[in-house]
Design an enzyme around this catalytic site. Structure first.
Site, PDB file in Angstrom:
ATOM      1  N   ARG A 105       0.860  -1.203   0.015  1.00  0.00           N
ATOM      2  CA  ARG A 105      -0.050  -0.040   0.044  1.00  0.00           C
ATOM      3  C   ARG A 105       0.635   1.143  -0.027  1.00  0.00           C
ATOM      4  NH1 ARG A 105      -4.088  -0.914   4.402  1.00  0.00           N
ATOM      5  NH2 ARG A 105      -4.800  -2.184   2.489  1.00  0.00           N
ATOM      6  N   TYR A 106       1.914   1.207   0.889  1.00  0.00           N
ATOM      7  CA  TYR A 106       2.754   2.431   0.955  1.00  0.00           C
ATOM      8  C   TYR A 106       4.154   2.096   0.296  1.00  0.00           C
ATOM      9  CZ  TYR A 106      -0.545   3.052   4.734  1.00  0.00           C
ATOM     10  OH  TYR A 106      -1.628   3.373   5.570  1.00  0.00           O
ATOM     11  N   ARG A 114       6.945   0.383   2.602  1.00  0.00           N
ATOM     12  CA  ARG A 114       6.535  -0.761   3.525  1.00  0.00           C
ATOM     13  C   ARG A 114       5.660  -2.073   2.733  1.00  0.00           C
ATOM     14  NH1 ARG A 114       3.492   3.822   6.686  1.00  0.00           N
ATOM     15  NH2 ARG A 114       4.310   4.883   5.008  1.00  0.00           N
ATOM     16  N   CYS A 134      -3.944 -18.940  13.780  1.00  0.00           N
ATOM     17  CA  CYS A 134      -3.632 -18.100  15.173  1.00  0.00           C
ATOM     18  C   CYS A 134      -4.075 -19.218  16.206  1.00  0.00           C
ATOM     19  CB  CYS A 134      -4.574 -16.977  15.363  1.00  0.00           C
ATOM     20  SG  CYS A 134      -4.198 -15.554  14.011  1.00  0.00           S
ATOM     21  N   CYS A 184      -9.130 -14.388  17.901  1.00  0.00           N
ATOM     22  CA  CYS A 184      -9.733 -12.939  18.922  1.00  0.00           C
ATOM     23  C   CYS A 184     -11.223 -12.619  18.209  1.00  0.00           C
ATOM     24  CB  CYS A 184      -8.882 -12.028  18.651  1.00  0.00           C
ATOM     25  SG  CYS A 184      -7.113 -12.450  19.129  1.00  0.00           S
ATOM     26  N   CYS A 195     -11.108  -9.660  15.622  1.00  0.00           N
ATOM     27  CA  CYS A 195     -10.261  -9.711  14.550  1.00  0.00           C
ATOM     28  C   CYS A 195     -10.695  -8.963  13.492  1.00  0.00           C
ATOM     29  CB  CYS A 195      -9.798 -10.981  14.476  1.00  0.00           C
ATOM     30  SG  CYS A 195      -8.649 -11.281  13.037  1.00  0.00           S
ATOM     31  N   ARG A 240      -9.142  -9.557  10.666  1.00  0.00           N
ATOM     32  CA  ARG A 240      -9.210 -10.510   9.450  1.00  0.00           C
ATOM     33  C   ARG A 240      -9.935 -11.801   9.706  1.00  0.00           C
ATOM     34  NH1 ARG A 240      -3.313  -9.059   9.577  1.00  0.00           N
ATOM     35  NH2 ARG A 240      -3.087  -7.208   8.280  1.00  0.00           N
ATOM     36  N   ASP A 283     -11.561  -1.698  14.033  1.00  0.00           N
ATOM     37  CA  ASP A 283     -12.171  -1.700  12.829  1.00  0.00           C
ATOM     38  C   ASP A 283     -13.538  -2.089  12.389  1.00  0.00           C
ATOM     39  OD1 ASP A 283      -9.770  -0.807  11.999  1.00  0.00           O
ATOM     40  OD2 ASP A 283      -8.864  -2.755  11.731  1.00  0.00           O
ATOM     41  N   ASP A 325      -7.638   3.250  11.590  1.00  0.00           N
ATOM     42  CA  ASP A 325      -7.203   2.706  10.294  1.00  0.00           C
ATOM     43  C   ASP A 325      -8.500   2.995   9.492  1.00  0.00           C
ATOM     44  OD1 ASP A 325      -5.234   1.696   8.950  1.00  0.00           O
ATOM     45  OD2 ASP A 325      -5.017  -0.111  10.232  1.00  0.00           O
ATOM     46  N   LYS A 372      -3.717   5.393   8.435  1.00  0.00           N
ATOM     47  CA  LYS A 372      -4.038   5.673   9.836  1.00  0.00           C
ATOM     48  C   LYS A 372      -4.091   7.113  10.122  1.00  0.00           C
ATOM     49  CE  LYS A 372      -1.543   1.318  11.491  1.00  0.00           C
ATOM     50  NZ  LYS A 372      -1.098   1.102  10.107  1.00  0.00           N
TER      51      LYS A 372
END
Ligand code: SF4
Length: 454
Positions: A161-162, A165, A174, A178, A181, A183, A342, A379, A386
Site C-alpha cells: 500500500r505504501y 512498506r 492463530c 480473537c 479480529c 481478518r 475496525d 485505520d 491511519k
C-alpha cells in the site's frame, strides 16, 4: 467445581511435517520438576497475577508440559463440547455458540482460558475469546475487508500500500481466534500456510521493488510457523539489501507466551533489526509468563511495542487503559497504538464510539508520563491509512500566537516564532489561519512559561 482432565487431539500441524508426540495429561505428580511448588488452592494465587484456572482445570498437567508451546497449541479448545467442560453454559448459550462457530470458529489456548474468570459473563478476557451471538445477529454491519487488503494484494500474501512498506501474510492460523479480529474473513476454509513457492513469489516481489525498506510479517499469526520455517523466510528477507527493518505482528506473547522460547529468540537475534508488535488489551493479560516472554525478546535485541484495540466492555475506560499501559511499561513494552476497532463484520458489539478513545487519551495525557500514552488511531476504510485522533488542545491561532488548553483545561497564550523561513507555512495552503485572537482568559499571563507537552 470439579477438576477436568483435558483430552488431547490432533489438529493442523504447524510444525510442517514434524511429528509431535502429545502428552496425554496422564503424567504422575512426581514428574513435577523438583523444587517447584504446586499451588492447589485458588486462594493461594496472587490475585491478577497467575492463571487462576490452571490449577482448577489443568492440575494434572506438569509445569514442563504446560510450558511447552506445542502442547498448548495442540490442545486448543476449538469445539463447543470442549468448551462446556470448562465453562458453565445454558443449553441456549450452547446453541448460540454452536451457531456462531459455523461462521466464525473458536480457538482458545489452555493458557489463555486459564486467565479468564469463567464465572463472570462480562469478564474482559472472555469477551475477546468466547463467541457471542451478537457476532451474527448484528453481523451484517461493517465490511468483510474494511482495510481493502484484498484490493491492495500484489501477489498472494503480500499487501503493498505504501511505497516503502509491505505487509506479508504467511498463514491464516492463530493460536487464539480473537473475536474482534480485523481478518475474521480469513477464518473460513480451515487453516492454511503459504507454500514455499508462494513465499518465494513474495520474496521476488520484494527483491524487485527497491523502495521497500520495511517488511511487516503479520497474520494470522506468523509465529504459528516452526522456528526453522520462520528462519528460512526471515533470513531470506534479511539478505535483501534494501530491506532495512523487519517487523513481526504477533499475539503469541499474550495468548501463548510459551512460544517465545530461547530457540526462537536466538534465531531472531541473528537477523535484526527486528521489531515486534503485540496486542495486550487488558492488564490481566500481563502475567508472569507474558512478562518473561517479552523479557526474552528484549534481551535478544527485539524491541516490543503494544498495539491494543479499544473494545467495548474490555478496555474502554481510562482506568483500565492506565493500568494496562503502566503494566506494559513495567515489563518494558512500549504502549504504541490504541486502535479504534475496525469496521469488521461480526465485531460491531465490541466497537465503541470514537469519542471514547479520545476521552481516554484526554484522561491520560498529563496525568501520566507521555511514554505511557499510546497514539489513538483510526485505520481508515479502503486502505486510506491511519489517522491519529487527539483531544483538541489548540483553541485558536494566528501567525504570532496560539491559544492552547493544557491537560487541566487551563488556557494559555503561546508566542509563535517567526514563520518567514518556512514559506510553506505562510502560503494559502499553509497551516495558519488569520483569525484574530480575542481571548480574555484566566492564566493568559503565564503564556511565556507554558511548557508544551509532547
Ligand atoms: S492474533 Fe491477530 S490475526 Fe489472529 S485472531 Fe487475534 S487479532 Fe486476528
Amino acid at each position: 467445581m470439579k477438576t477436568t482432565s483435558i483430552t488431547m487431539k490432533r489438529q493442523y500441524n504447524p510444525m510442517k511435517g514434524k511429528t509431535y508426540i502429545e502428552n496425554c495429561g496422564n503424567d504422575e505428580a512426581e514428574e513435577e520438576p523438583p523444587g517447584k511448588t504446586v499451588i492447589s488452592d485458588l486462594e493461594e494465587e496472587p490475585p491478577g497475577k497467575t492463571a487462576t484456572n490452571r490449577h482448577r482445570f489443568f492440575r494434572d498437567i506438569p509445569d514442563s508440559t504446560w510450558s511447552d508451546w506445542k502442547w498448548q497449541f495442540w490442545n486448543r479448545i476449538t469445539t463447543i463440547d470442549e468448551l462446556t467442560k470448562f465453562i458453565p453454559l445454558s443449553p441456549e448459550e450452547r446453541d448460540q455458540i454452536r451457531l456462531v462457530t459455523k461462521k466464525y470458529p473458536l480457538s482458545i489456548t489452555p493458557y489463555y482460558l486459564s486467565l479468564i474468570n469463567l464465572d463472570d459473563p462480562d469478564d474482559p478476557l472472555r469477551k475477546q475469546a468466547i463467541p457471542s451471538i451478537l457476532e451474527i445477529t448484528i453481523g451484517m454491519m461493517g465490511q468483510e475487508d474494511p482495510l481493502a487488503e484484498k484490493r491492495d494484494s500484489v501477489v498472494p500474501g503480500l499487501v503493498h500500500r505504501y511505497p516503502d512498506r509491505i505487509l506479508m501474510l504467511l498463514t491464516n492460523i492463530c493460536p487464539m481466534l480473537c473475536r474482534h479480529c480485523t481478518r475474521k474473513r480469513e477464518w473460513r476454509n480451515g487453516g492454511w500456510v503459504h507454500t514455499s513457492g508462494e513465499v518465494e513469489a513474495m520474496l521476488d516481489y520484494i527483491r524487485q521493488h527497491k523502495a521497500i525498506r520495511d517488511v511487516i510479517i503479520s497474520g494470522g499469526d506468523p509465529l504459528t510457523l516452526s522456528t526453522q520455517r520462520l528462519e528460512n523466510i526471515v533470513s531470506k528477507i534479511r539478505r535483501i539489501q534494501h530491506v532495512e527493518i523487519i517487523r513481526i505482528g504477533t499475539r503469541f506473547p499474550v495468548v501463548l507466551p510459551q512460544r517465545i522460547d530461547n530457540e526462537l529468540c536466538t534465531m531472531l537475534s541473528r537477523y535484526g533489526p527486528i521489531w515486534l508488535n503485540t496486542q495486550f488489551n487488558h492488564y490481566r493479560e500481563i502475567t508472569p509468563e507474558a512478562a518473561a516472554a517479552c523479557d526474552r525478546l528484549l534481551r535478544s535485541g527485539v524491541p516490543v511495542s503494544n498495539q491494543s484495540v479499544l473494545l467495548r466492555g474490555v478496555n474502554d475506560t481510562m482506568e483500565t487503559q492506565m493500568k494496562l499501559c503502566h503494566g506494559l511499561l513495567r515489563i518494558k513494552v512500549r504502549p504504541y497504538y490504541l486502535f479504534q476497532c475496525d469496521e469488521v463484520q461480526g465485531t460491531e458489539h465490541l466497537r465503541t464510539p470514537v469519542e471514547v478513545g479520545v476521552k481516554i487519551i484526554e484522561g491520560m495525557r498529563g496525568y501520566t508520563s507521555g511514554l505511557a500514552v499510546p497514539t489513538f488511531v483510526i485505520d481508515l476504510p479502503q486502505g486510506a491509512g491511519k489517522v491519529p485522533l487527539q483531544p483538541n488542545y489548540l483553541v485558536a491561532q494566528t501567525e504570532e500566537e496560539l491559544v492552547l488548553k493544557n491537560y487541566q483545561g487551563r488556557i494559555f497564550y503561546y508566542r509563535n516564532p517567526e514563520a518567514q523561513a518556512y514559506p510553506e507555512l505562510t502560503s494559502d495552503a499553509g497551516l495558519l489561519d488569520e483569525t484574530e485572537l480575542q481571548f480574555e482568559v484566566e492564566g493568559a499571563q503565564d503564556a511565556d512559561r507554558v511548557i508544551l507537552r509532547s
